[in-house]
Design a protein around this motif. Sequence first.
Motif, short mmCIF file in Angstrom:
data_model
loop_
_atom_site.label_atom_id
_atom_site.label_comp_id
_atom_site.label_asym_id
_atom_site.label_seq_id
_atom_site.Cartn_x
_atom_site.Cartn_y
_atom_site.Cartn_z
N PRO A 146 -1.04 1.53 6.41
CA PRO A 146 -1.71 0.59 5.49
C PRO A 146 -2.30 -0.63 6.18
O PRO A 146 -3.32 -1.17 5.72
CB PRO A 146 -0.59 0.20 4.51
N LEU A 147 -1.71 -1.09 7.27
CA LEU A 147 -2.22 -2.28 7.95
C LEU A 147 -3.64 -2.09 8.47
O LEU A 147 -4.38 -3.06 8.64
CB LEU A 147 -1.30 -2.67 9.09
N CYS A 148 -4.02 -0.83 8.73
CA CYS A 148 -5.37 -0.57 9.22
C CYS A 148 -6.43 -0.81 8.16
O CYS A 148 -7.62 -0.88 8.49
CB CYS A 148 -5.46 0.87 9.74
N LYS A 175 -0.30 -2.55 -0.99
CA LYS A 175 0.05 -3.96 -1.21
C LYS A 175 -0.40 -4.89 -0.09
O LYS A 175 -0.33 -6.10 -0.24
CB LYS A 175 1.57 -4.09 -1.39
N VAL A 176 -0.85 -4.33 1.04
CA VAL A 176 -1.26 -5.18 2.16
C VAL A 176 -2.75 -5.50 2.11
O VAL A 176 -3.28 -6.13 3.04
CB VAL A 176 -0.91 -4.52 3.52
N PRO A 235 -9.36 0.58 -8.94
CA PRO A 235 -8.11 0.74 -8.16
C PRO A 235 -7.34 -0.55 -7.95
O PRO A 235 -6.15 -0.50 -7.63
CB PRO A 235 -8.61 1.32 -6.83
N LEU A 236 -7.98 -1.71 -8.11
CA LEU A 236 -7.25 -2.98 -7.92
C LEU A 236 -6.19 -3.20 -8.99
O LEU A 236 -5.21 -3.91 -8.75
CB LEU A 236 -8.24 -4.14 -7.93
N ILE A 237 -6.39 -2.61 -10.15
CA ILE A 237 -5.43 -2.81 -11.24
C ILE A 237 -4.46 -1.64 -11.36
O ILE A 237 -3.64 -1.62 -12.29
CB ILE A 237 -6.17 -3.01 -12.58
N ALA A 238 -4.52 -0.68 -10.43
CA ALA A 238 -3.58 0.45 -10.46
C ALA A 238 -2.19 -0.02 -10.04
O ALA A 238 -2.02 -1.06 -9.38
CB ALA A 238 -4.07 1.55 -9.53
N ASP A 239 -1.18 0.75 -10.43
CA ASP A 239 0.23 0.43 -10.11
C ASP A 239 0.60 -0.97 -10.54
O ASP A 239 1.25 -1.74 -9.80
CB ASP A 239 0.48 0.59 -8.61
N GLY A 244 -4.29 -5.52 -5.91
CA GLY A 244 -5.04 -6.77 -5.98
C GLY A 244 -4.18 -8.01 -6.02
O GLY A 244 -4.72 -9.12 -6.03
N ALA A 245 -2.86 -7.84 -6.03
CA ALA A 245 -1.98 -9.00 -6.21
C ALA A 245 -2.11 -10.00 -5.06
O ALA A 245 -2.05 -11.22 -5.29
CB ALA A 245 -0.54 -8.53 -6.34
N LEU A 246 -2.29 -9.51 -3.85
CA LEU A 246 -2.36 -10.40 -2.68
C LEU A 246 -3.75 -10.43 -2.07
O LEU A 246 -3.89 -10.88 -0.92
CB LEU A 246 -1.33 -9.97 -1.64
N LEU A 247 -4.77 -9.97 -2.79
CA LEU A 247 -6.14 -9.98 -2.28
C LEU A 247 -6.62 -11.41 -2.12
O LEU A 247 -6.54 -12.23 -3.04
CB LEU A 247 -7.05 -9.21 -3.24
#
Length: 529
Positions: A146-148, A175-176, A235-239, A244-247
């Motif tokens: 995910p960091l990539c 989440k990253v 997709p930002l509002i998925a899960d 998008g929480a830390l965007l």
Amino acid sequence: MDATLLLDRSAVAATSPKPKPKRPCCSPEPRPIPIPNQNPVDMLLESFLALLDSSTVNLDLALDRILDSSACESDKNDMIGRALRLGSALTEAAMRSTRKRASMHNSVAWALSPDLTIKVFSLLDTQSVCHAAASCSFFRKCAVDPLCYSNIDLTTVVPKVNNMVVSTMIQRAGKVLRSLKLGVVPSSPNSSVGTSQALVYSMRNTTDASGFSWNDKRSRQGKESFILSRSCLAPLIADGGAPGALLRRLHLYNIERMDNTAFGVALSACPSLLDLEIVGLHVELRQTLESVSRHCHLIERLFFESSKTGRDDSLKLPTCNDLVNNCPHLTSLALRGFKLHDFKARVLVKGFRKLKHADFSTSYSITGDFLRNLGGSSLEVLILRDCIHLREMEVSRLLSAILAGRFKHLTHLDISNREGLASDGDWYHRSFTTGFMSLEQVLEERPNLKIVADFPAEGSFLEEQTTSSDMNSDVNSLSLLSSHTSDGLFTSSSDSSYNSDQGSGNEVEHEDWLSMTTVYSWNMCCSRL
């Protein structure tokens, strides 16, 4: 006696047979260790591969003999087809084994560990990460981390990205996710989207400084940006909104099908947003700023360039007040190409205490009147390029205020105008020279200040029918606005930096007039209506 014994021993030694030399011990040839329960196919393939040491002539002869032994032509053709399929299968298996061994070699020969490789990939752009992932399986394993994908940049000159690609990248980041850039950005050697070089709006031609007309851009959008639809940010509002929480950064360019509803829902999932850049989206200024003030309280930079140059007049005063009160950390504000009146610009510039950068380029209704009472602001950059209603007198007053020691933090001022500055008495009379301004004196007093004042040699202004609301001034409206305070956003005329004229240069609309003459709670009700 002794001599006789010695002679006898010599004779015996001469007549006795010599011992034969020992043969060296030869070790037997190594035999393959039998593998218990070996697959018959493996044994057959091993024997077949051993035959490859012989010449190809022997293989040709063997195949000919097998074919000759069959009397039916269909059987011969079937054998030839099976031989071809077997050869193709062996080739593919050998290629897979080669790639596997090469990947193992890369993992051993590559100097960096998987953790450091992932760190390097996280510093690359998204396209480079995808290219690296396609090179070998070792890089592919590292590239799924995910960091990539914490900083996703899918902007292109021509459309190459659809909703599925965006969804896949956001899901990989999870989440990253910290930065997301989407859309079509026309290439330009002179300027880039988001820089201080503004779009150039005129009454005869709407073009930007990069050479792309808005009409051309809109036709390009119909052909290019249809791939990204209104649901590209879903997709930002998925899960539960986890991606998008830390965007922190969201940049969107020329996504024609994006609408107010979809964009507002996406912003509701980005409470940590610090940097928002919008160019060429068909979303209203008022609804966008309402969504920002409602959900993005930490925002520090807001860049919004209208796709309807000079026609978006949706912004209301209560929306400006809400944005100022709910987003106190804003340091950079750019509203380009909107029909922005002076009293609204004053609320924004004066209300944001930390504002350093203000860009109102190509704003259709700004006359410069909002610059009064702003001498004590912390502005460092002020860009009013190609504001068609910008008045010559207001620019002169601004320079006089700078000479008087106000605007102490200002380091960059852009008042360039392709149509020239409007005269105070006759709006149709344009000024294309800087003779009325004491630029040399200002620069002597403020050597750290850069003033950009580019005007054409001859006027290119064409007369066009305009409404009285764009040209007339309502003195009483701004007098009431200056005397009415809301959360300390306004100061009285006694605190003015230069306030010899209270006129705004704009006709205050009915809804804004009500909002200025009533209490703040009533303003909130009007905004909801």
